[in-house]
Design a protein around this motif. Structure first.
Motif: not given
Length: 227
Positions: A137-138, A166-167, A169-174, A178-180
């Motif tokens: 992410s970084t 995409t990553m 979302r595939s890991l189940g992040f809301s 995701r925005n955070q």
């Protein structure tokens, strides 16, 4: 149709319209704009379906301004620096569509390429998935952070945000998570660039000279030793 192709179509329509309007005054046959229209649409269609839009990307890239090229350089140097310090191997980089094409990469897939073949298995096997997510992410947000650091704003980074979302979302992040994570990763990238500002400046110069990945590593290491 890709945005690049749409832009070229718009330019083509404008040119044909202008030719049609001025034709009678310049004694240009009506067949000329019709031929130009047919030829342009044929080339765009061939490029889209036979070459996957690479021709359009190469054409647009050939007319990129010095500022646009400099933005790309600073953007990709941000990715490179973050990957280096976060332990993500780098397989190579390309700063123009033509360089990516010569490296047998899709013309639109330039930038820094990461070698994650061994890293991914190691992270999953050790159960450190969360750590891997933080690192990638970084790295993805480091290009935007680097561009903003230099120019005050970023014109690139849409693909980076897309890969990150995409990553996650595939890991189940809301959506909220995701925005955070995106905001957190950008702050981490900004802090990393600030902490290694001298190494970043040296890396920009090295990548601008198209030095190899190994030589770029050495540039960063040498600058860290003298910091």
């Amino acid at each position: 149709m890709q945005q690049v192709a749409l832009n070229l179509v718009a330019i083509g329509i404008f040119a044909v319209t202008l030719t049609t309007l001025t034709g009678p005054f310049l004694h240009i046959s009506p067949l000329v704009p019709a031929g130009l229209t047919f030829g342009a649409l044929t080339l765009l269609t061939t490029d889209r379906f036979a070459w996957e839009g690479q021709g359009a990307l190469l054409l647009v890239d050939a007319f990129a301004s010095d500022e646009q090229r400099d933005r790309v350089l600073h953007h990709e140097a941000g990715h490179f620096l973050a990957a280096y310090f976060l332990g993500i191997p780098i397989a190579g980089y390309a700063l123009t569509a033509w360089e990516a094409f010569r490296q047998q990469q899709p013309a639109g897939a330039g930038g820094v390429r990461f070698d994650t073949s061994a890293l991914d298995y190691a992270e999953v096997a050790s159960g450190k998935v969360a750590l891997a997510v933080d690192r990638f992410s970084t790295v993805w947000m480091a290009g935007i952070a680097a561009e903003e650091r230099t120019y005050g704003s970023a014109t690139g980074g849409g693909d980076d945000r897309g890969q990150l979302k995409t990553m996650l979302r595939s890991l189940g992040f809301s959506l909220q998570a995701r925005n955070q994570k995106e905001r957190w990763a950008k702050l981490q990238a900004q802090a990393l660039l600030e902490r290694h500002a001298d190494a970043y400046i040296a890396l920009v110069e090295a990548m601008g000279a198209r030095t190899s990945v190994e030589e770029c590593y050495q540039v960063i290491q040498e600058r860290c030793k003298t910091a």
